[in-house]
Design a protein around this motif. Structure first.
Motif: not given
Length: 243
Positions: A183-188, A202-205, A210-211, A232-235
């Motif tokens: 997944i490149d882009i996520a809408f949560l 945050a747990r879902a991400a 996703p990037k 720190g997740s890189g997201i």
């Protein structure tokens, strides 16, 4: 003088339309074409690619009200479920053309009377270079199961060339998210009791990885907490006006 008045009126209308537009983010596909994503509000999103206009859950009456007669007409509209802040017949009427295809769950189809029905797990070729998969969206917290029961509503994974965009709909951090790949882009979404807490989001991400992440549908949730939780997740967490 009359011609000048007409030009000025046209310019004012155009500027008024632009003023209604939300923030935009632009992404580039492998072929070098662009996907422009416009924040409308809440769960309403517009995407543009290669001359095609795509909407997710456009609604008119939810504040701030949106006059969709001034927005680009839709080639495709995706509706996740039948709640008033996702399904709005006035918005669909204002946006559709004769050939607009509306993708829905079964309940929206029943109320609207037409469209392409998708159930969880269904896949479809939207047009050249665009495919879609309907994925589960539901509540798991026992007290909240009545809002979004399992199997009724859709999230959507839209693949535009190589770009994969996940629009989750109303859901909590469900186990099926672990099955989502690349997944490149996520809408949560983030507003309990209907969707997720910042911690759940945050747990879902971290599960989806996703990037770029757009928290949306967040109402009065202190949404910047999500940014802190994902440090720190890189997201790349992008906060837009999806209140």
């Amino acid at each position: 003088m009359r011609r000048l008045s007409i030009i000025l009126l046209t310019l004012c209308v155009a500027l008024g339309c632009m003023a209604q537009r939300g923030e935009t983010d632009v992404f580039t596909t492998a072929s070098g074409k662009t996907v422009t994503i416009t924040c409308i509000k809440h769960a309403s999103i517009m995407m543009e690619y290669d001359g095609k206009v795509i909407y997710f859950d456009p609604v008119t009456r939810l504040e701030p009200q949106t006059d969709f007669t001034t927005w680009p007409k839709a080639d495709y509209i995706f509706v996740t479920h039948e709640h008033f802040d996702h399904f709005d017949s006035m918005a669909l009427t204002e946006l559709r053309r004769n050939y607009t295809v509306i993708y829905t769950n079964h309940n929206v189809y029943t109320q609207w009377g037409s469209g392409y029905v998708m159930a969880n797990g269904d896949k479809a070729e939207v047009c050249d270079n665009i495919t879609v998969e309907a994925v589960p969206a539901y509540n798991t917290t026992p007290a909240n199961l009545k809002f979004h029961p399992k199997g009724r509503d859709n999230g959507y994974v839209l693949t535009i060339e190589d770009l994969r965009i996940y629009v989750a709909g109303d859901t909590e951090d469900i186990p099926e998210m672990a099955d989502l790949q690349d997944i490149d882009i996520a809408f949560l979404p983030c507003n309990q009791p209907y969707t997720m807490t910042p911690e759940q989001l945050a747990r879902a991400a971290r599960t989806i990885k996703p990037k770029v992440l757009f928290p949306y549908h967040y109402s009065d949730t202190p949404i910047r907490k999500v940014t802190m939780l994902l440090a720190g997740s890189g997201i790349d967490v992008r906060i837009r006006k999806y209140k």
